[in-house]
Design a protein around this motif. Structure first.
Motif, short mmCIF file in Angstrom:
data_model
loop_
_atom_site.label_atom_id
_atom_site.label_comp_id
_atom_site.label_asym_id
_atom_site.label_seq_id
_atom_site.Cartn_x
_atom_site.Cartn_y
_atom_site.Cartn_z
N LEU A 405 0.83 -1.20 0.00
CA LEU A 405 0.00 0.00 0.00
C LEU A 405 0.86 1.26 0.00
O LEU A 405 0.60 2.21 -0.74
CB LEU A 405 -0.92 -0.02 1.22
CG LEU A 405 -1.94 1.12 1.33
CD1 LEU A 405 -2.91 1.07 0.16
CD2 LEU A 405 -2.70 1.02 2.65
N GLY A 406 1.90 1.27 0.83
CA GLY A 406 2.79 2.44 0.89
C GLY A 406 3.51 2.69 -0.42
O GLY A 406 3.60 3.82 -0.91
N LEU A 407 4.02 1.62 -1.04
CA LEU A 407 4.73 1.75 -2.32
C LEU A 407 3.78 2.25 -3.41
O LEU A 407 4.15 3.09 -4.23
CB LEU A 407 5.34 0.40 -2.73
CG LEU A 407 6.54 -0.05 -1.90
CD1 LEU A 407 6.89 -1.50 -2.19
CD2 LEU A 407 7.74 0.85 -2.17
N SER A 408 2.56 1.71 -3.43
CA SER A 408 1.58 2.13 -4.43
C SER A 408 1.21 3.60 -4.24
O SER A 408 1.13 4.37 -5.21
CB SER A 408 0.33 1.25 -4.33
OG SER A 408 -0.66 1.69 -5.23
N ALA A 409 1.00 4.00 -2.99
CA ALA A 409 0.59 5.38 -2.70
C ALA A 409 1.67 6.39 -3.08
O ALA A 409 1.38 7.42 -3.69
CB ALA A 409 0.23 5.51 -1.23
N VAL A 410 2.92 6.10 -2.73
CA VAL A 410 3.98 7.07 -3.07
C VAL A 410 4.25 7.10 -4.57
O VAL A 410 4.58 8.15 -5.13
CB VAL A 410 5.30 6.77 -2.30
CG1 VAL A 410 5.10 6.91 -0.81
CG2 VAL A 410 5.87 5.41 -2.65
N THR A 411 4.08 5.94 -5.24
CA THR A 411 4.26 5.92 -6.70
C THR A 411 3.23 6.81 -7.37
O THR A 411 3.55 7.58 -8.29
CB THR A 411 4.14 4.48 -7.23
OG1 THR A 411 5.10 3.65 -6.59
CG2 THR A 411 4.37 4.43 -8.74
N GLY A 412 1.98 6.71 -6.92
CA GLY A 412 0.95 7.58 -7.48
C GLY A 412 1.18 9.05 -7.14
O GLY A 412 0.99 9.93 -7.98
N ALA A 413 1.64 9.33 -5.92
CA ALA A 413 1.85 10.71 -5.49
C ALA A 413 3.05 11.36 -6.18
O ALA A 413 3.11 12.59 -6.30
CB ALA A 413 2.05 10.76 -3.98
N LEU A 414 3.99 10.55 -6.66
CA LEU A 414 5.16 11.10 -7.35
C LEU A 414 4.79 11.88 -8.60
O LEU A 414 5.54 12.75 -9.05
CB LEU A 414 6.14 9.97 -7.72
CG LEU A 414 7.10 9.53 -6.62
CD1 LEU A 414 7.84 8.26 -7.02
CD2 LEU A 414 8.10 10.64 -6.30
N ALA A 415 3.62 11.56 -9.17
CA ALA A 415 3.14 12.31 -10.34
C ALA A 415 2.92 13.78 -10.00
O ALA A 415 2.98 14.66 -10.87
CB ALA A 415 1.85 11.69 -10.88
#
Length: 439
Positions: A405-415
């Motif tokens: 969940l953390g990896l997915s959330a930060v990947t999306g937020a990097l945009a």
């Protein structure tokens, strides 16, 4: 007494070696991915599956892995799946194409899903309750965290030689662990259990639900909203089927009554949030050091190594603090230190140097040392001996899903930018503080 203490120490060393291997295996792969892509000519999508396959196997089969130890014997499960880990890690070392490598990673993840809860439940059922067991669990938790930190450095060194050593080195290490585990792990009592005792409907439904949920989380940053919603809804439907079946099953895979323990539920939820923040931050920090500052793999690895301070503090300072102040207070302090660590890193800029970043890394190491070990004890304490594997499986499922969940959330937020991504671990730590305070 001295002989018994030495035997406990040797057994703990083997089990700590196994959890260290699991942490190192994940961390080393992060460093090796660019070299693997260059050598095998993998697309970005295929390269993502090298990581995702492990997460799917690990997260999806964790509950079944935990229950298998309770039903068929922790020693049998541990030794069998350690052997599977060796075989398929070896397959990864000789892989000549992407699909072979992805298959090897998936089965290795499944093996870890059975190994990890079996190892933890061997500690909780073999070592005497009290200070001896608590200290052992602190050491075990610290070793796991050290694997995640040291794996970045070890992976950088091995990849510099040849990326295939990232697979070969664990094979050699695991063979040594297997040789030590056979004489040291106590034999399981005779069991009349057979495969007919497995709750297959429950196992299939919850494993499918967990795999689909991990897949949904992993693919969320890259998939369409409709695709994410459909797979998420399908996962929830499978979970609903699982709960309905478990309420009626004669021998359920998960006795739902175990979830009535408020301490267990809060410990698992806090663990999920701690893992989400911890892994999300590591991912963003590595990208910042590599792509913004232009640091080498080894320079980045040694900076992140400061987080490995938890491997020293977890078995030394944390047990003293929990003995004096209790698990709950130490967990709260650990989570609040994580909030401070992430907040200090939030204003990061391209002109930051080592001195500006080092306090965050040290605080994060102290935070993990204070939080993770006591959470492990809280999540398994009070469970019946026949359900220690289940309690361990629930804990590691929470940890793994938190990481995904953390990896997915930060990947999306990097945009939205680096600083937006850094808000994610801070929010996770704040939520973890809330759940810890309510426990």
């Amino acid at each position: 007494m001295a002989v018994e203490r030495q035997r406990y120490g040797a057994l703990l060393a083997v089990l700590c070696g196994a959890i260290f291997l699991e942490g190192v295996d994940i961390a080393m792969m992060n460093v090796a991915l660019p070299s693997i892509r260059a050598d095998l000519g993998l697309s970005t999508g295929a390269l993502q599956w090298v990581m995702s396959a492990y997460v799917l196997g690990y997260g999806g089969f964790m509950l079944l892995g935990g229950r298998a130890g309770d039903l068929f014997g922790r020693r049998r499960v541990f030794l069998f799946w350690l052997t599977v880990f060796i075989l398929f890690s070896g397959l990864g070392a000789i892989a000549g194409d992407g699909w072979t490598l992805i298959t090897a990673r998936f089965v290795t993840g499944v093996a870890a899903a059975f190994l990890t809860p079996a190892g933890l439940s061997i500690i909780t059922t073999t070592l005497p309750e009290g200070p001896v067991r608590e200290r052992a669990l602190m050491i075990y938790a610290g070793t796991a965290a050290a694997g995640f930190s040291l794996g970045l450095v070890i992976g950088g060194v091995l990849t510099a030689i040849d990326w295939r050593w990232v697979f070969l080195a664990p094979v050699i290490f695991a063979l040594c662990l297997l040789a030590g585990a056979i004489p040291l792990i106590p034999r399981d009592p005779r069991t009349t259990r057979s495969f007919r005792d497995i709750d297959f409907v429950g196992a299939i439904s919850v494993t499918a639900a967990l795999v689909l949920l991990v897949l949904t989380i992993e693919r969320a940053p890259h998939a369409s909203l409709v695709s994410t919603a459909v797979s998420g809804a399908a996962s929830l439907a499978l979970f609903a089927l699982f709960v309905l079946w478990e309420r009626r099953a004669a021998q359920p895979l998960v006795r739902l009554g175990i979830l009535r323990s408020v301490r267990l539920v809060h410990a698992n939820l806090t663990t999920l949030l701690v893992a989400a923040g911890f892994f999300g931050f590591q991912f963003v920090a590595v990208l910042y050091l590599r792509e913004v500052l232009g640091w080498s793999t080894l320079e980045t690895s040694f900076m992140m190594l400061a987080i490995g301070l938890d491997a020293v503090l977890a078995p030394t300072l944390t047990p003293r603090l929990t003995a004096r102040f209790g698990h709950r207070r130490v967990i709260i302090v650990g989570v609040l230190l994580a909030v401070l660590a992430y907040a200090l890193f939030l204003p990061v800029s391209p002109d930051w140097g080592f001195a500006a970043m080092f306090p965050t890394m040290v605080l994060l190491g102290v935070s993990f040392a204070f939080a993770y070990g006591p959470l492990t004890i809280t999540a398994t304490d009070g469970a019946a001996e026949s359900e220690h594997g289940l309690a361990s499986g629930l804990l590691y499922t929470s940890f793994q899903f938190g990481a995904a969940l953390g990896l997915s959330a930060v990947t999306g937020a990097l945009a939205l930018g680096l600083h937006a991504a850094l808000v994610v671990p801070l929010v996770c730590a704040l939520l973890a503080a809330v759940t810890a305070l309510r426990s």
